[in-house]
Design a protein around this motif. Structure first.
Motif, PDB file in Angstrom:
ATOM      1  N   ASP A  10       0.845  -1.202   0.000  1.00  0.00           N
ATOM      2  CA  ASP A  10       0.000   0.000   0.000  1.00  0.00           C
ATOM      3  C   ASP A  10       0.882   1.255   0.000  1.00  0.00           C
ATOM      4  OD1 ASP A  10      -2.363   1.414  -0.023  1.00  0.00           O
ATOM      5  OD2 ASP A  10      -2.734   1.227   2.130  1.00  0.00           O
ATOM      6  N   ASN A  50      -0.723   6.454   4.577  1.00  0.00           N
ATOM      7  CA  ASN A  50      -0.858   5.100   5.131  1.00  0.00           C
ATOM      8  C   ASN A  50      -0.291   5.009   6.547  1.00  0.00           C
ATOM      9  OD1 ASN A  50      -1.727   2.433   4.845  1.00  0.00           O
ATOM     10  ND2 ASN A  50       0.169   1.736   3.914  1.00  0.00           N
ATOM     11  N   HIS A  63      -6.323   5.391   5.654  1.00  0.00           N
ATOM     12  CA  HIS A  63      -7.583   4.657   5.518  1.00  0.00           C
ATOM     13  C   HIS A  63      -7.877   3.833   6.760  1.00  0.00           C
ATOM     14  CE1 HIS A  63      -5.909   0.500   4.560  1.00  0.00           C
ATOM     15  NE2 HIS A  63      -4.828   1.255   4.608  1.00  0.00           N
ATOM     16  N   ASP A 114      -4.353  -5.228   0.662  1.00  0.00           N
ATOM     17  CA  ASP A 114      -4.290  -4.511   1.931  1.00  0.00           C
ATOM     18  C   ASP A 114      -5.486  -4.831   2.824  1.00  0.00           C
ATOM     19  OD1 ASP A 114      -2.237  -2.759   2.986  1.00  0.00           O
ATOM     20  OD2 ASP A 114      -3.843  -1.318   3.334  1.00  0.00           O
TER      21      ASP A 114
END
Ligand SMILES: [Mn+2]
Length: 296
Positions: A10, A50, A63, A114
């Motif tokens: 990611d 991330n 996220h 992910d």
């Protein structure tokens, strides 16, 4: 600007997108726990991706669920936070530029990787972006990690994925990955046991744990729905606890990230990690297992 991200697929895909859309002159890979513990300095020249939020950063993308172990962003921060399968997806949607169209497949496979929406075949015999994802694991112990990360970003931007798999560095990692998985599977069989809906893997007696696919355990214990894995941290100063939902049997009601957050770590619903102090570890491990069973 400097990109500060996590050393996983990611992170790679986020870097592919961000280096396409922003002027980035360097990349730093940081473990999320080092952001939580404020061990890594963030400046107003940094784009964070991330990773948990830190004030000072210029732009932030993530996220993961916001947890109480980490700072909360103000209303008007630059960037985006959304609950999505990957940070790459959040960033891809944020820019929604034609320049990024060619990375659509990379982003959707990164989503799958992910968020662990994988098939048994993806775990036992991975190919393509999924296989690439498994080669970029900071726990692989293959070394030259940051160099490999930066190379991958460059290769993914300049050649088709079939050509990425012709690079000697990639081939070597694929070979090591397969050997490690074989050794790890053998150890998993010796160190794992089932307690109700929970599979417990206690690797504390293993001197050198080969790094293997963390989902392999679910191919051995298909009727569990959650796993707890125990491993020594560096110098046996703490026990590294990892929780994860069985990705092939998604029925666990536990929020792994929340549980880990209650013990000073973090993560998201499907997976989390926390470091437990040596003196309290055994009791806290018992508490966590009971909670995973109680929540079902
Ligand atoms: Mn991610």
């Amino acid at each position: 600007m400097r990109l500060v991200t996590r050393g996983d697929l990611d992170g790679v895909t986020s870097a592919v997108i961000l280096t396409t859309m922003e002027k980035i002159y360097s990349i730093e890979l940081v473990h999320p726990q080092d952001i939580t513990d404020k061990k890594f300095e963030i400046t107003n020249d940094d784009i964070m991706a991330n990773l948990p939020y830190r004030p000072n950063c210029a732009i932030w993308f993530d996220h993961h669920e916001l947890t109480k172990s980490n700072e909360r962003p103000p209303e008007n921060f630059k960037g985006r936070h959304a609950i999505a399968p990957s940070a790459s997806r959040v960033i891809y949607d944020y820019y929604s530029s034609d320049k990024l169209k060619k990375y659509e497949h990379l982003v959707s496979e990164t989503d799958r990787f992910d968020s662990a929406h994988l098939t048994i075949e993806d775990v036992t015999n991975p190919t393509g972006v999924i296989l690439l994802g498994f080669t970029i694991d900071s726990r692989s112990g293959i070394g030259r990690f940051k160099k490999y990360f930066v190379q991958l970003v460059d290769w993914l931007k300049t050649m088709p994925i079939e050509h990425v798999f012709l690079q000697p560095e990639v081939l070597e990692r694929v070979k090591v990955l397969r050997e490690n998985n074989e050794a790890f599977l053998k150890i998993l069989k010796e160190t794992s046991r089932q307690d109700g809906n929970v599979v417990i893997t206690d690797l504390r007696s293993i001197k050198k744990v080969p790094v293997g696919n963390r989902f392999l355990v679910y191919t051995l214990f298909p009727d569990t729905n959650v796993s707890i894995r125990l491993q020594w941290g560096p110098e046996q100063k703490f026990v590294a606890v990892t929780l994860g939902h069985n990705i092939f049997n998604r029925t666990s009601r536990s929020d792994c990230g929340q549980i880990c957050s209650d013990y000073g770590g973090g993560g998201h619903r499907g997976a989390g990690a926390c470091p437990l102090k040596y003196e309290k570890a055994d009791q806290q491990i018992e508490e966590i297992i009971e909670r995973l069973k109680r929540e079902g």
